[in-house]
Design a protein around this motif. Sequence first.
Motif, PDB file in Angstrom:
ATOM      1  N   ASN B  71       0.824  -1.180   0.000  1.00  0.00           N
ATOM      2  CA  ASN B  71       0.000   0.000   0.000  1.00  0.00           C
ATOM      3  C   ASN B  71       0.872   1.249   0.000  1.00  0.00           C
ATOM      4  O   ASN B  71       2.050   1.215   0.356  1.00  0.00           O
ATOM      5  CB  ASN B  71      -0.960   0.018   1.185  1.00  0.00           C
ATOM      6  N   SER B  72       0.245   2.345  -0.408  1.00  0.00           N
ATOM      7  CA  SER B  72       0.957   3.612  -0.497  1.00  0.00           C
ATOM      8  C   SER B  72      -0.042   4.731  -0.262  1.00  0.00           C
ATOM      9  O   SER B  72      -1.264   4.536  -0.375  1.00  0.00           O
ATOM     10  CB  SER B  72       1.602   3.765  -1.878  1.00  0.00           C
ATOM     11  N   SER B  73       0.468   5.886   0.080  1.00  0.00           N
ATOM     12  CA  SER B  73      -0.409   7.042   0.258  1.00  0.00           C
ATOM     13  C   SER B  73       0.272   8.290  -0.276  1.00  0.00           C
ATOM     14  O   SER B  73       1.501   8.374  -0.368  1.00  0.00           O
ATOM     15  CB  SER B  73      -0.762   7.234   1.737  1.00  0.00           C
ATOM     16  N   LEU B  74      -0.579   9.237  -0.661  1.00  0.00           N
ATOM     17  CA  LEU B  74      -0.134  10.563  -1.093  1.00  0.00           C
ATOM     18  C   LEU B  74      -0.876  11.575  -0.235  1.00  0.00           C
ATOM     19  O   LEU B  74      -2.115  11.590  -0.222  1.00  0.00           O
ATOM     20  CB  LEU B  74      -0.462  10.770  -2.570  1.00  0.00           C
ATOM     21  N   HIS B  75      -0.139  12.385   0.484  1.00  0.00           N
ATOM     22  CA  HIS B  75      -0.720  13.401   1.347  1.00  0.00           C
ATOM     23  C   HIS B  75      -0.346  14.772   0.794  1.00  0.00           C
ATOM     24  O   HIS B  75       0.831  15.031   0.526  1.00  0.00           O
ATOM     25  CB  HIS B  75      -0.188  13.249   2.783  1.00  0.00           C
ATOM     26  N   ILE B  76      -1.342  15.614   0.603  1.00  0.00           N
ATOM     27  CA  ILE B  76      -1.099  16.977   0.118  1.00  0.00           C
ATOM     28  C   ILE B  76      -1.495  17.956   1.215  1.00  0.00           C
ATOM     29  O   ILE B  76      -2.613  17.899   1.738  1.00  0.00           O
ATOM     30  CB  ILE B  76      -1.883  17.271  -1.177  1.00  0.00           C
TER      31      ILE B  76
END
Lengths: 112, 112
Positions: B71-76
């Motif tokens: 899994n991976s995430s992108l936080h802005i």
Amino acid sequence: NAGVTQTPKFQVLKTGQSMTLQCAQDMNHEYMSWYRQDPGMGLRLIHYSVGAGITDQGEVPNGYNVSRSTTEDFPLRLLSAAPSQTSVYFCASSPPGALGQYFGPGTRLTVT
Amino acid sequence: GQQVMQIPQYQHVQEGEDFTTYCNSSTTLSNIQWYKQRPGGHPVFLIQLVKSGEVKKQKRLTFQFGEAKKNSSLHITATQTTDVGTYFCAGPESSNDYKLSFGAGTTVTVRA
């Protein structure tokens, strides 16, 4: 460098017609690929090539042919267009090591 | 076959707020890539993560690769109107780094 170029930008075909979507890159990338993009489905791999003379199938290869006679060019042929092939087609290339892909501007194809 | 899933499908954000989009794979990945596609444009490569637990930052964007590499995430942070677009994650098939599976994407809109 022009990067990855695709022609045409737009195309309308009748069912049963054939055509070739052109893709070229001037970055000397060995890897090239074709994707189709449909609403809500992301990008799906059609065919790819790891070098001149070498091609392989992706997730959705049926109805499409490819060849790779040079490092620069990777055309996609639709043999007998069907309405289900209405989509946006992207060509991409990648440097050695598969570190990300560079996409072309896309071809919007409509089959009636 | 391998499946890459992204949630949420749509993210409506007030300008200045933070948000996170998530990517999950049905199999362990050798690496994960993130792309951004502006409306009417083509996907643009943002980053590749390779190591378990890896975190990389690009200005207001923070990318993370899970410990299990599934899994991976992108936080802005402090979302801006320039962040509008669709963000895709993509992971290679287990035995072929060139055969990418893309998620369906998270489409981000920003309220000024």
